[in-house]
Design a protein around this motif. Structure first.
Motif, short mmCIF file in Angstrom:
data_model
loop_
_atom_site.label_atom_id
_atom_site.label_comp_id
_atom_site.label_asym_id
_atom_site.label_seq_id
_atom_site.Cartn_x
_atom_site.Cartn_y
_atom_site.Cartn_z
N ARG A 41 1.49 -1.08 -0.10
CA ARG A 41 0.07 -0.28 -0.07
C ARG A 41 0.91 1.58 0.22
NH1 ARG A 41 -5.08 -0.17 -1.47
NH2 ARG A 41 -6.49 0.99 -0.02
N GLU A 42 1.85 1.44 1.00
CA GLU A 42 2.63 2.29 1.36
C GLU A 42 4.01 2.52 -0.26
OE1 GLU A 42 4.93 -0.95 3.34
OE2 GLU A 42 2.85 0.22 3.61
N GLY A 43 3.62 1.43 -0.69
CA GLY A 43 4.58 1.39 -2.17
C GLY A 43 6.37 0.38 -1.67
N HIS A 44 6.70 0.09 -2.24
CA HIS A 44 8.18 -0.50 -2.24
C HIS A 44 9.10 0.13 -3.12
CE1 HIS A 44 11.46 -3.08 -1.77
NE2 HIS A 44 11.77 -3.75 -0.70
N LEU A 45 10.30 1.16 -2.51
CA LEU A 45 11.44 0.88 -3.61
C LEU A 45 12.28 -0.32 -3.99
CD1 LEU A 45 12.88 3.11 -5.21
CD2 LEU A 45 13.36 4.02 -2.95
#
Length: 119
Positions: A41-45
């Motif tokens: 949900r928060e995003g993975h870099l």
């Protein structure tokens, strides 16, 4: 109405990094290893700054209708831009691609399981 799951990939290239920024990215490289990437949900870099300046953010979002994928993609792109900007990282060639998992073709195992469930 059922909830649809969207997977959004935002790709780009770091641009104009100074020596300190590059060192900071290298120091945190293990957290952002491509092999550990996941849709969240928060995003993975994920990146490998030692090899090349490209990066990928992976986001998961949801919606009720097919057209909800458009604002979900815009949110993912805005979140990626915000993360980069908050840290002062320059970037270029930012582009997003989204997939509605309800529209994704079934894999071999999924087809087999679906066939068993219908019998």
């Amino acid at each position: 109405m059922s909830t649809r799951t969207f997977r959004i990939t935002v790709r780009g290239v770091f641009a104009g990094l100074d020596a300190d920024q590059r060192a900071e990215l290298l120091a945190h490289a293990a957290e952002h290893d491509v092999l550990r990437s996941a849709f969240t949900r928060e995003g993975h870099l994920a990146y490998d700054i030692a090899a090349r300046d490209a990066f990928t953010f992976r986001f998961e979002d949801s919606g009720e209708a097919e057209e909800d994928i458009v604002p979900a993609t815009a949110r993912a792109e805005a979140a990626a831009e915000a993360w980069l900007s908050e840290r002062g990282y320059g970037y270029k060639n930012l582009r997003a691609q989204a997939t509605d998992l309800s529209q994704a073709p079934l894999g071999k195992r999924q087809r087999r399981e679906a066939a068993r469930g219908e019998g």
